[in-house]
Scaffold this motif. Structure first.
Motif, PDB file in Angstrom:
ATOM      1  N   ASP A 158       0.836  -1.216   0.000  1.00  0.00           N
ATOM      2  CA  ASP A 158       0.000   0.000   0.000  1.00  0.00           C
ATOM      3  C   ASP A 158       0.866   1.259   0.000  1.00  0.00           C
ATOM      4  N   GLY A 159       1.935   1.212  -0.774  1.00  0.00           N
ATOM      5  CA  GLY A 159       2.821   2.357  -0.916  1.00  0.00           C
ATOM      6  C   GLY A 159       3.894   2.488   0.146  1.00  0.00           C
ATOM      7  N   LYS A 160       3.811   1.726   1.229  1.00  0.00           N
ATOM      8  CA  LYS A 160       4.782   1.830   2.320  1.00  0.00           C
ATOM      9  C   LYS A 160       5.933   0.855   2.092  1.00  0.00           C
ATOM     10  N   LEU A 161       7.142   1.351   2.211  1.00  0.00           N
ATOM     11  CA  LEU A 161       8.318   0.511   2.028  1.00  0.00           C
ATOM     12  C   LEU A 161       8.420  -0.513   3.153  1.00  0.00           C
ATOM     13  N   ARG A 162       8.472  -1.793   2.778  1.00  0.00           N
ATOM     14  CA  ARG A 162       8.558  -2.863   3.764  1.00  0.00           C
ATOM     15  C   ARG A 162       9.892  -3.605   3.736  1.00  0.00           C
ATOM     16  N   MET A 163      10.541  -3.667   2.570  1.00  0.00           N
ATOM     17  CA  MET A 163      11.733  -4.501   2.458  1.00  0.00           C
ATOM     18  C   MET A 163      12.560  -4.056   1.256  1.00  0.00           C
ATOM     19  N   VAL A 164      13.884  -4.212   1.378  1.00  0.00           N
ATOM     20  CA  VAL A 164      14.810  -3.927   0.279  1.00  0.00           C
ATOM     21  C   VAL A 164      15.803  -5.081   0.201  1.00  0.00           C
ATOM     22  N   SER A 165      16.056  -5.558  -1.025  1.00  0.00           N
ATOM     23  CA  SER A 165      17.032  -6.626  -1.239  1.00  0.00           C
ATOM     24  C   SER A 165      18.106  -6.167  -2.207  1.00  0.00           C
ATOM     25  N   LEU A 166      19.339  -6.533  -1.901  1.00  0.00           N
ATOM     26  CA  LEU A 166      20.468  -6.348  -2.808  1.00  0.00           C
ATOM     27  C   LEU A 166      20.781  -7.699  -3.435  1.00  0.00           C
ATOM     28  N   ILE A 167      20.770  -7.751  -4.766  1.00  0.00           N
ATOM     29  CA  ILE A 167      20.939  -9.013  -5.493  1.00  0.00           C
ATOM     30  C   ILE A 167      22.012  -8.838  -6.561  1.00  0.00           C
ATOM     31  N   ASP A 168      22.876  -9.836  -6.705  1.00  0.00           N
ATOM     32  CA  ASP A 168      23.830  -9.889  -7.807  1.00  0.00           C
ATOM     33  C   ASP A 168      23.331 -10.877  -8.850  1.00  0.00           C
ATOM     34  N   GLN A 169      23.534 -10.545 -10.114  1.00  0.00           N
ATOM     35  CA  GLN A 169      23.271 -11.506 -11.177  1.00  0.00           C
ATOM     36  C   GLN A 169      24.600 -11.954 -11.750  1.00  0.00           C
ATOM     37  N   ILE A 170      24.842 -13.258 -11.688  1.00  0.00           N
ATOM     38  CA  ILE A 170      26.060 -13.839 -12.239  1.00  0.00           C
ATOM     39  C   ILE A 170      25.681 -14.810 -13.344  1.00  0.00           C
ATOM     40  N   GLU A 171      26.669 -15.467 -13.931  1.00  0.00           N
ATOM     41  CA  GLU A 171      26.420 -16.234 -15.143  1.00  0.00           C
ATOM     42  C   GLU A 171      25.520 -17.437 -14.914  1.00  0.00           C
ATOM     43  N   ASP A 172      25.577 -18.049 -13.738  1.00  0.00           N
ATOM     44  CA  ASP A 172      24.779 -19.260 -13.517  1.00  0.00           C
ATOM     45  C   ASP A 172      23.700 -19.071 -12.458  1.00  0.00           C
ATOM     46  N   GLY A 173      23.407 -17.827 -12.078  1.00  0.00           N
ATOM     47  CA  GLY A 173      22.359 -17.663 -11.082  1.00  0.00           C
ATOM     48  C   GLY A 173      22.265 -16.255 -10.538  1.00  0.00           C
ATOM     49  N   LEU A 174      21.498 -16.144  -9.473  1.00  0.00           N
ATOM     50  CA  LEU A 174      21.413 -14.929  -8.683  1.00  0.00           C
ATOM     51  C   LEU A 174      22.074 -15.189  -7.333  1.00  0.00           C
ATOM     52  N   SER A 175      22.645 -14.144  -6.767  1.00  0.00           N
ATOM     53  CA  SER A 175      23.233 -14.235  -5.446  1.00  0.00           C
ATOM     54  C   SER A 175      22.503 -13.263  -4.529  1.00  0.00           C
ATOM     55  N   SER A 176      21.923 -13.791  -3.473  1.00  0.00           N
ATOM     56  CA  SER A 176      21.205 -12.982  -2.494  1.00  0.00           C
ATOM     57  C   SER A 176      22.234 -12.368  -1.550  1.00  0.00           C
ATOM     58  N   VAL A 177      22.554 -11.098  -1.754  1.00  0.00           N
ATOM     59  CA  VAL A 177      23.644 -10.466  -1.009  1.00  0.00           C
ATOM     60  C   VAL A 177      23.182 -10.008   0.365  1.00  0.00           C
ATOM     61  N   TYR A 178      22.107  -9.224   0.417  1.00  0.00           N
ATOM     62  CA  TYR A 178      21.628  -8.725   1.713  1.00  0.00           C
ATOM     63  C   TYR A 178      20.193  -8.256   1.574  1.00  0.00           C
ATOM     64  N   THR A 179      19.418  -8.464   2.627  1.00  0.00           N
ATOM     65  CA  THR A 179      18.031  -8.017   2.675  1.00  0.00           C
ATOM     66  C   THR A 179      17.756  -7.391   4.034  1.00  0.00           C
ATOM     67  N   PHE A 180      17.075  -6.265   4.036  1.00  0.00           N
ATOM     68  CA  PHE A 180      16.629  -5.653   5.285  1.00  0.00           C
ATOM     69  C   PHE A 180      15.164  -5.272   5.142  1.00  0.00           C
ATOM     70  N   PHE A 181      14.445  -5.326   6.255  1.00  0.00           N
ATOM     71  CA  PHE A 181      12.996  -5.170   6.184  1.00  0.00           C
ATOM     72  C   PHE A 181      12.462  -4.465   7.423  1.00  0.00           C
ATOM     73  N   ASP A 182      11.193  -4.122   7.370  1.00  0.00           N
ATOM     74  CA  ASP A 182      10.522  -3.431   8.460  1.00  0.00           C
ATOM     75  C   ASP A 182      10.446  -4.358   9.671  1.00  0.00           C
ATOM     76  N   PRO A 183      11.104  -4.016  10.761  1.00  0.00           N
ATOM     77  CA  PRO A 183      11.107  -4.915  11.924  1.00  0.00           C
ATOM     78  C   PRO A 183       9.886  -4.759  12.819  1.00  0.00           C
ATOM     79  N   ASP A 184       9.021  -3.823  12.489  1.00  0.00           N
ATOM     80  CA  ASP A 184       7.917  -3.492  13.386  1.00  0.00           C
ATOM     81  C   ASP A 184       6.576  -4.078  12.958  1.00  0.00           C
ATOM     82  N   VAL A 185       6.565  -4.863  11.902  1.00  0.00           N
ATOM     83  CA  VAL A 185       5.314  -5.478  11.453  1.00  0.00           C
ATOM     84  C   VAL A 185       5.132  -6.813  12.178  1.00  0.00           C
ATOM     85  N   PRO A 186       4.090  -6.975  12.969  1.00  0.00           N
ATOM     86  CA  PRO A 186       3.918  -8.219  13.732  1.00  0.00           C
ATOM     87  C   PRO A 186       3.611  -9.409  12.829  1.00  0.00           C
TER      88      PRO A 186
END
Length: 243
Positions: free
Chosen positions: A155-183
């Motif tokens: 609903d327009g509110k930022l909940r999560m951001v992910s940093l991703i690398d794309q390499i030749e044989d896949g994706l690499s999940s580098v780091y993710t941070f998210f809203d810690p206050d959502v129950p």
């Protein structure tokens, strides 16, 4: 591992760091093997290094080298064969209102504010909760490989951001941070499943998930995503929750 000659004519050397306090297993010292020089490690070279258990943090490419400890095990998910189990499907359903947007590595005040809240809530006292803008940019926004950010909103509110690398044989999940206050949120679970789906859409076989650590509460969860492979004894082997 002292030198690494890529199939392109560049020579990478490896240097052990001094010991430092382990972030995952209390009371233990850690040491990393660092690939150098960092400025020549482009996407092609990094794609080969990640296949040998290395990871990236900003421009820093490393692999744990903590003898005699070998708890940090590089893992990757076979996205073509992956099928979420019931609890994971529930997480997807719970966050069905999230929308995703891919963007480049640019500083966004809203992202930085969420990062600071996440670090303060989830990693207080770990050092990263004190990161200033420069440290955040060096960690999240500096890359010599093909990298992008994904922001997730509800609903327009930022909940999560992910940093991703794309390499030749896949994706690499580098780091993710998210809203810690959502129950009762399951953002981390949702995110892994989302990234696996993106890799599958791109026709890439693997999602690299960093290090699995059996005795670390923060890192042991990765075996819940199957089929998983682990880098051990200089090769990739199946890894199940039982082994």
């Amino acid at each position: 591992m002292n030198d690494f000659l890529c199939d392109q004519p560049i020579l990478i050397r490896f240097y052990p760091t001094a010991t430092y306090e382990c972030s995952y297993l209390p009371g233990r010292d850690a040491r990393s093997l660092v690939a150098s020089p960092a400025e020549i490690i482009d996407g092609h070279a990094y794609g080969q290094l990640i296949q040998h258990g290395f990871r990236r943090s900003g421009l820093y490419v490393y692999r744990p080298a903590c003898h005699p400890c070998h708890e940090c095990v590089p893992v990757r998910l076979d996205v073509q064969q992956f099928q979420p189990h019931r609890n994971q499907r529930r997480a997807v359903k719970r966050h069905a209102n999230l929308t995703s947007h891919l963007q480049g590595l640019e500083f966004v005040d809203e992202h930085f504010e969420l990062y600071r809240r996440y670090q303060a809530a989830r990693h207080a006292g770990g050092g990263m909760d004190q990161d200033d803008r420069e440290q955040y940019e060096n960690f999240i926004l500096c890359s010599n490989v093909t990298s992008f950010l994904v922001e997730f909103r509800e609903d327009g509110k930022l909940r999560m951001v992910s940093l991703i690398d794309q390499i030749e044989d896949g994706l690499s999940s580098v780091y993710t941070f998210f809203d810690p206050d959502v129950p009762a949120a399951s953002y981390g679970v949702y995110n892994v499943i989302w990234q696996a789906g993106l890799a599958r859409q791109l026709g890439l076989p693997w999602l690299y998930l960093g290090y699995w650590i059996r005795n670390s509460r923060k890192m042991a969860y990765k075996t819940t995503y199957q089929p998983l492979q682990a880098w051990r004894e200089d090769n990739w082997h199946p890894l199940t929750p039982d082994n």
